[in-house]
Design a protein around this motif. Sequence first.
Motif, short mmCIF file in Angstrom:
data_model
loop_
_atom_site.label_atom_id
_atom_site.label_comp_id
_atom_site.label_asym_id
_atom_site.label_seq_id
_atom_site.Cartn_x
_atom_site.Cartn_y
_atom_site.Cartn_z
N ASP A 124 -88.07 32.37 72.67
CA ASP A 124 -86.89 32.13 73.55
C ASP A 124 -87.39 32.89 74.66
N ALA A 125 -86.87 32.20 75.96
CA ALA A 125 -87.56 32.83 77.23
C ALA A 125 -86.53 34.31 77.27
N ASP A 126 -87.36 35.20 77.86
CA ASP A 126 -87.09 36.45 78.31
C ASP A 126 -86.05 36.86 79.44
N GLN A 127 -85.47 37.73 79.76
CA GLN A 127 -84.40 37.80 80.77
C GLN A 127 -85.07 37.56 82.01
N ALA A 128 -86.48 38.24 82.32
CA ALA A 128 -87.06 38.18 83.44
C ALA A 128 -87.23 36.54 83.88
N ALA A 129 -87.65 35.79 82.85
CA ALA A 129 -87.87 34.25 83.15
C ALA A 129 -86.45 33.80 83.39
N LYS A 130 -85.67 33.98 82.84
CA LYS A 130 -84.22 33.42 83.05
C LYS A 130 -83.68 33.72 84.35
N ARG A 131 -83.98 34.80 84.84
CA ARG A 131 -83.43 35.48 86.28
C ARG A 131 -84.40 34.63 87.50
N LEU A 132 -85.67 34.53 87.10
CA LEU A 132 -86.52 33.73 88.01
C LEU A 132 -86.22 32.40 88.20
N CYS A 133 -85.94 31.81 86.93
CA CYS A 133 -85.16 30.40 86.88
C CYS A 133 -84.05 30.29 87.52
N ALA A 134 -83.26 31.10 87.29
CA ALA A 134 -81.82 30.98 88.28
C ALA A 134 -82.06 31.16 89.71
N ARG A 135 -82.93 31.92 89.96
CA ARG A 135 -83.12 32.12 91.58
C ARG A 135 -83.78 30.71 92.16
N LEU A 136 -84.90 30.28 91.41
CA LEU A 136 -85.56 29.00 91.78
C LEU A 136 -84.25 27.84 91.68
N VAL A 137 -83.64 27.88 90.82
CA VAL A 137 -82.55 26.74 90.94
C VAL A 137 -81.78 26.82 92.06
N GLU A 138 -81.18 28.11 92.89
CA GLU A 138 -80.49 28.38 93.78
C GLU A 138 -81.15 28.12 95.11
N ASP A 139 -82.58 28.30 94.95
CA ASP A 139 -83.22 27.86 96.01
C ASP A 139 -83.44 26.36 96.26
N MET A 140 -83.63 25.41 94.98
CA MET A 140 -83.97 24.04 95.12
C MET A 140 -82.62 23.44 95.37
N GLU A 141 -81.66 23.96 94.97
CA GLU A 141 -80.23 23.48 95.42
C GLU A 141 -79.87 23.43 96.96
N GLN A 142 -80.79 24.08 97.67
CA GLN A 142 -80.48 24.12 98.99
C GLN A 142 -81.44 23.33 99.89
N LEU A 143 -82.11 22.60 99.08
CA LEU A 143 -83.34 21.55 99.72
C LEU A 143 -82.88 20.08 99.47
#
Length: 173
Positions: free
Chosen positions: A69-88
């Motif tokens: 399973d993805a660790d918490q750091a990977a999940k946080r990084l993915c959530a930040r990426l999704v936030e950034d991508m939603e602005q584009l």
Amino acid sequence: ASRSAAWDFHGLIGLLPDPDPILAKRGDGAEVLDSLTADGHVMSVIQTRKLGTLKKEFRWQPGAMGDQDADQAAKRLCARLVEDMEQLDLYDLLSEILDAPYYGLTPIEINWRTGKDGIRISGLRGLPHRWFGFSEENEPRFISRNNPWDGEALPFGKFVFARHFPTYDNPYG
């Protein structure tokens, strides 16, 4: 083993030429590819292919090793990426990326911003393929007015390239 050490004339001429065999046979450069899209049939085929891909659903998932399973750091990084991508404007960006099979590559500039939670993506934009070349070490270079022969080194983390089947001999794809 490198171009500069090998008996390979391409290492002696500055930026590597695009070795597309069809363009070479015609004596043309990559700029002729732009004129092909003026043809109604060619543009229709390109648009059909792009629209077929752009209508697909896509999602971001955190990475993990093997079947773990993805660790918490990977999940946080993915959530930040999704936030950034939603602005584009991902629709237009992906449309530009889908030009890579026609031109060999699509250069993408990354704009960054700093925030309370670190460095974030503030923008992504496709740039003209003709603005870039490759050095004899296959490093992408910006072909500037100040250095059209060898191009300029790119700053780390500023550009990425979507390439269509690149090889050592043909980094352009």
